[in-house]
Write a protein that holds these residues in place. Structure first.
Motif, short mmCIF file in Angstrom:
data_model
loop_
_atom_site.label_atom_id
_atom_site.label_comp_id
_atom_site.label_asym_id
_atom_site.label_seq_id
_atom_site.Cartn_x
_atom_site.Cartn_y
_atom_site.Cartn_z
N GLY B 24 -12.04 -0.41 0.43
CA GLY B 24 -12.66 -1.68 0.76
C GLY B 24 -13.04 -2.47 -0.48
N ALA B 27 -9.97 -3.98 -1.90
CA ALA B 27 -9.49 -5.04 -1.02
C ALA B 27 -10.30 -6.31 -1.21
CB ALA B 27 -9.56 -4.58 0.43
N GLU B 34 -7.44 -4.40 3.68
CA GLU B 34 -7.57 -2.98 3.33
C GLU B 34 -6.26 -2.25 3.59
OE1 GLU B 34 -10.88 -1.37 5.41
OE2 GLU B 34 -12.35 -2.57 4.30
#
Lengths: 104, 104
Positions: B24, B27, B34
């Motif tokens: 995460g 991302a 993700e």
DNA sequence: AATCTGTTTAAGCTATTACTTAATCAGATT
DNA sequence: AATCTGATTAAGTAATAGCTTAAACAGATT
């Protein structure tokens, strides 16, 4: 880096490291069209990895070794980056996860 | 080599060299989903460049530096290949051009 | 054990890229 | 200067690769 990612282009550089090749010679060895080779060479020239000179009828290409060395050393340099271990991610606290949300 | 050719993947490796990141976190920093990050990480894992371990809720990835070093050294090694200068290409004699047709 | 969270996988789409053929170019040879 | 030859460029096609959303998974928490 992207310039060496293509298999064919990588082979071309490998071949040109051993000796000069003209476009036709590369094309025949790699079993692709001369146009394709020319396009790869253009890309390689654009990043400075190879340069070519006319020899009579033929264009002979060779690798600019310093550039290739530069790439290798850049990679090697990356590995020496210091590693800072921040705190742990906090379960169930997406916003609170310093490690993963930090912006530096 | 191809594993580092993609810009995003290159960034991921760069980030993981400084510290651990969960999916995460990567991302959000890279501003992609993700899932996309996970796919990149899979590829990087497959070539051994990174590996990850579970930390509570989070999967933390890190770079296998020896592999990265290996890549860099492979590149560096290439530059040291000996160069043999063969004869010239012969104008108007494609078949006779030893330099370009040789198979070694 | 049920649930919740982060991660991964699947499927599909879009963009990029490597290739081909055909046409053009540059310049060496005659 | 006309005509070769090898190299390049252009245009179009096919394959590859990265992204997204949605669904499935794993395993920590309650």
């Amino acid at each position: 880096m992207k310039s060496l990612s293509d298999q064919t282009r990588f082979k071309i550089v490998g071949m040109l490291l051993t000796r000069d090749f003209c476009v036709g010679g590369l094309a025949r060895t790699l079993d692709i069209s001369e146009a394709a080779v020319s396009q790869h060479l253009k890309l390689l020239k654009d990043v400075g990895l190879v340069n070519g000179e006319k020899h009579g009828y033929f264009m002979h290409y060779q690798v600019e070794r310093s550039v290739l060395e530069g790439l290798a050393n850049a990679l090697l340099g990356m590995t020496e980056v210091d590693r800072t271990l921040y705190g742990e991610c906090q379960p169930r606290a997406r916003e609170a996860c310093r490690l993963c949300n930090s912006n530096e």
